[in-house]
Enzyme design. Sequence first.
Site, PDB file in Angstrom:
ATOM      1  CE1 TYR A  48      -3.139  -2.952   0.572  1.00 49.28           C
ATOM      2  CE2 TYR A  48      -3.564  -2.153   2.776  1.00 49.28           C
ATOM      3  CZ  TYR A  48      -3.803  -3.059   1.770  1.00 49.28           C
ATOM      4  OH  TYR A  48      -4.726  -4.060   1.963  1.00 49.28           O
ATOM      5  CG  LEU A 183     -18.511  -0.275   4.227  1.00 44.98           C
ATOM      6  CD1 LEU A 183     -18.112   1.164   4.505  1.00 44.98           C
ATOM      7  CD2 LEU A 183     -19.928  -0.536   4.742  1.00 44.98           C
ATOM      8  CB  ILE A 224      -9.892  -2.887   8.516  1.00 43.91           C
ATOM      9  CG1 ILE A 224      -9.891  -4.066   7.511  1.00 43.91           C
ATOM     10  CG2 ILE A 224      -9.207  -3.280   9.818  1.00 43.91           C
ATOM     11  CD1 ILE A 224      -8.521  -4.465   7.018  1.00 43.91           C
ATOM     12  CE  LYS A 226      -9.660   4.717   1.054  1.00 47.28           C
ATOM     13  NZ  LYS A 226      -8.626   4.311   0.151  1.00 47.28           N
ATOM     14  CB  SER A 227     -14.055   6.367   4.967  1.00 51.96           C
ATOM     15  OG  SER A 227     -14.624   7.584   4.549  1.00 51.96           O
ATOM     16  CB  SER A 235     -21.062   7.388  10.707  1.00 48.97           C
ATOM     17  OG  SER A 235     -20.645   7.139   9.399  1.00 48.97           O
TER      18      SER A 235
HETATM   19  N1  LIG Z   1      -5.889  -8.319   2.423  1.00 52.31           N
HETATM   20  C1  LIG Z   1      -6.269  -7.880   1.252  1.00 52.31           C
HETATM   21  O1  LIG Z   1      -5.989  -8.480   0.206  1.00 52.31           O
HETATM   22  C2  LIG Z   1      -7.070  -6.623   1.178  1.00 52.31           C
HETATM   23  C3  LIG Z   1      -7.707  -6.260  -0.021  1.00 52.31           C
HETATM   24  C4  LIG Z   1      -8.461  -5.080  -0.037  1.00 52.31           C
HETATM   25  C5  LIG Z   1      -8.575  -4.298   1.119  1.00 52.31           C
HETATM   26  N2  LIG Z   1      -7.906  -4.662   2.269  1.00 52.31           N
HETATM   27  C6  LIG Z   1      -8.001  -3.861   3.508  1.00 52.31           C
HETATM   28  O2  LIG Z   1      -9.377  -3.670   3.845  1.00 52.31           O
HETATM   29  C7  LIG Z   1      -9.657  -2.275   3.967  1.00 52.31           C
HETATM   30  C8  LIG Z   1     -11.093  -1.990   3.591  1.00 52.31           C
HETATM   31  O3  LIG Z   1     -11.373  -2.443   2.284  1.00 52.31           O
HETATM   32  P1  LIG Z   1     -11.524  -1.465   1.016  1.00 52.31           P
HETATM   33  O4  LIG Z   1     -10.862  -0.177   1.307  1.00 52.31           O
HETATM   34  O5  LIG Z   1     -11.066  -2.211  -0.146  1.00 52.31           O
HETATM   35  O6  LIG Z   1     -13.085  -1.297   0.858  1.00 52.31           O
HETATM   36  P2  LIG Z   1     -14.308  -0.818   1.765  1.00 52.31           P
HETATM   37  O7  LIG Z   1     -13.850  -0.365   3.094  1.00 52.31           O
HETATM   38  O8  LIG Z   1     -15.336  -1.864   1.661  1.00 52.31           O
HETATM   39  O9  LIG Z   1     -14.864   0.390   0.890  1.00 52.31           O
HETATM   40  C9  LIG Z   1     -14.246   1.619   0.816  1.00 52.31           C
HETATM   41  C10 LIG Z   1     -15.212   2.543   0.098  1.00 52.31           C
HETATM   42  O10 LIG Z   1     -16.381   2.704   0.890  1.00 52.31           O
HETATM   43  C11 LIG Z   1     -16.687   4.084   1.038  1.00 52.31           C
HETATM   44  N3  LIG Z   1     -17.225   4.288   2.385  1.00 52.31           N
HETATM   45  C12 LIG Z   1     -16.584   4.078   3.561  1.00 52.31           C
HETATM   46  N4  LIG Z   1     -17.394   4.372   4.595  1.00 52.31           N
HETATM   47  C13 LIG Z   1     -18.584   4.748   4.062  1.00 52.31           C
HETATM   48  C14 LIG Z   1     -19.821   5.169   4.628  1.00 52.31           C
HETATM   49  N5  LIG Z   1     -19.973   5.245   5.944  1.00 52.31           N
HETATM   50  N6  LIG Z   1     -20.829   5.499   3.778  1.00 52.31           N
HETATM   51  C15 LIG Z   1     -20.669   5.411   2.441  1.00 52.31           C
HETATM   52  N7  LIG Z   1     -19.513   5.024   1.843  1.00 52.31           N
HETATM   53  C16 LIG Z   1     -18.481   4.694   2.663  1.00 52.31           C
HETATM   54  C17 LIG Z   1     -15.389   4.813   0.844  1.00 52.31           C
HETATM   55  O11 LIG Z   1     -15.618   6.081   0.286  1.00 52.31           O
HETATM   56  P3  LIG Z   1     -15.350   7.444   1.142  1.00 52.31           P
HETATM   57  O12 LIG Z   1     -13.855   7.595   1.235  1.00 52.31           O
HETATM   58  O13 LIG Z   1     -16.017   8.491   0.320  1.00 52.31           O
HETATM   59  O14 LIG Z   1     -15.987   7.272   2.481  1.00 52.31           O
HETATM   60  C18 LIG Z   1     -14.646   3.910  -0.148  1.00 52.31           C
HETATM   61  O15 LIG Z   1     -14.988   4.284  -1.472  1.00 52.31           O
HETATM   62  C19 LIG Z   1      -8.607  -1.643   3.033  1.00 52.31           C
HETATM   63  O16 LIG Z   1      -8.445  -0.276   3.231  1.00 52.31           O
HETATM   64  C20 LIG Z   1      -7.384  -2.464   3.377  1.00 52.31           C
HETATM   65  O17 LIG Z   1      -6.806  -1.996   4.580  1.00 52.31           O
HETATM   66  C21 LIG Z   1      -7.189  -5.820   2.303  1.00 52.31           C
END
Ligand SMILES: NC(=O)c1ccc[n+]([C@@H]2O[C@H](COP(=O)([O-])OP(=O)(O)OC[C@H]3O[C@@H](n4cnc5c(N)ncnc54)[C@H](OP(=O)(O)O)[C@@H]3O)[C@@H](O)[C@H]2O)c1
Length: 273
Positions: A48, A183, A224, A226-227, A235
């Site tokens: 990352y 999410l 975890i 991400k936003s 929230s």
């Molecule tokens: N181990 C792995 O292979 C792997 C793969 C992917 C991810 N990860 C980890 O998992 C974490 C989370 O997954 P992710 O970042 O892929 O996806 P996620 O958390 O499911 O989705 C992130 C998206 O959701 C939106 N969001 C967040 N909170 C919200 C809310 N309360 N209301 C509406 N929209 C919201 C964010 O936009 P806004 O910024 O506008 O809020 C962003 O576009 C990553 O950051 C990383 O640390 C690990």
Amino acid sequence: MEHVTFNNGVQMPVLGYGTFQTPPAITAENVTKAIDLGYRSIDTAQVYGTEPGVGTAIANSDLARDQFFVTTKTQTDGYAATAQGLDDSLRRFGGDYFDLVLIHWPTTHSLETYRALEDAYQAGKVRAIGLSNFNPDQIDELLANSHVKPVIDQVETHLFWQQAKLHPYLATHDIVHESWAPLGETFGREMMALPEVTALAAKHGVTPAQVLLRWLTQQGIVTIPKSTNADHIASNLASLDFSLTPDEITSLRQFDRHHSIKDWPQSMREDRY
Ligand SMILES: NC(=O)c1ccc[n+]([C@@H]2O[C@H](COP(=O)([O-])OP(=O)(O)OC[C@H]3O[C@@H](n4cnc5c(N)ncnc54)[C@H](OP(=O)(O)O)[C@@H]3O)[C@@H](O)[C@H]2O)c1
């Protein structure tokens, strides 16, 4: 904050802050925002590029290092590269230990890579070691060829892919289930617009995102989200302040599509194990 307890006794907050796709230049600022809003668990990874920003935010906070739970993920390049890579991660992060280190995804070098994590664990460079994107067959092979049991498997898990097949396997082996993309990344809007989800949100006076997160954490699944949006960051953490009923949790099972939103890694497909 609610915690899960690993099979080695170490505890981890059930909800933390993810940093995937956070531009490295603004990681420290975003993580500081999350810390100020109450987050204590932060998820980073070598790929990352966010380890330095996470370290800076923690160093600049008023809190001691032991108030935080920091996870990083290593590449799966074999013993020597992993041992060196972990030392490099600690240098970039600016500390002498991580709370949790995961193998980011399985490769043909998973076993040697895991041995490097075991040695780092014995040396006190990491408080717990685990896996990410490992299916049960891959975990079985690792359990048969290792000494330190992995504490966690971080895998894609959300309303549209609930990991109904993997979850009981992890529970049986005393390995915590952790969700990435809670999410649904770009599928989030579709999930949050489902009438069943918006109705539960209205009933509990919360947002649809809070329903989706609480649905995971009440099942003992660490997550975890991400936003980069301060309102969302706050929230998401506040999702821990209400509870769904057991029937409500069950009612959301109907949305399981049993496959990934991006078909990565393909070894996690439910028909592959
Ligand atoms: N181990 C792995 O292979 C792997 C793969 C992917 C991810 N990860 C980890 O998992 C974490 C989370 O997954 P992710 O970042 O892929 O996806 P996620 O958390 O499911 O989705 C992130 C998206 O959701 C939106 N969001 C967040 N909170 C919200 C809310 N309360 N209301 C509406 N929209 C919201 C964010 O936009 P806004 O910024 O506008 O809020 C962003 O576009 C990553 O950051 C990383 O640390 C690990």
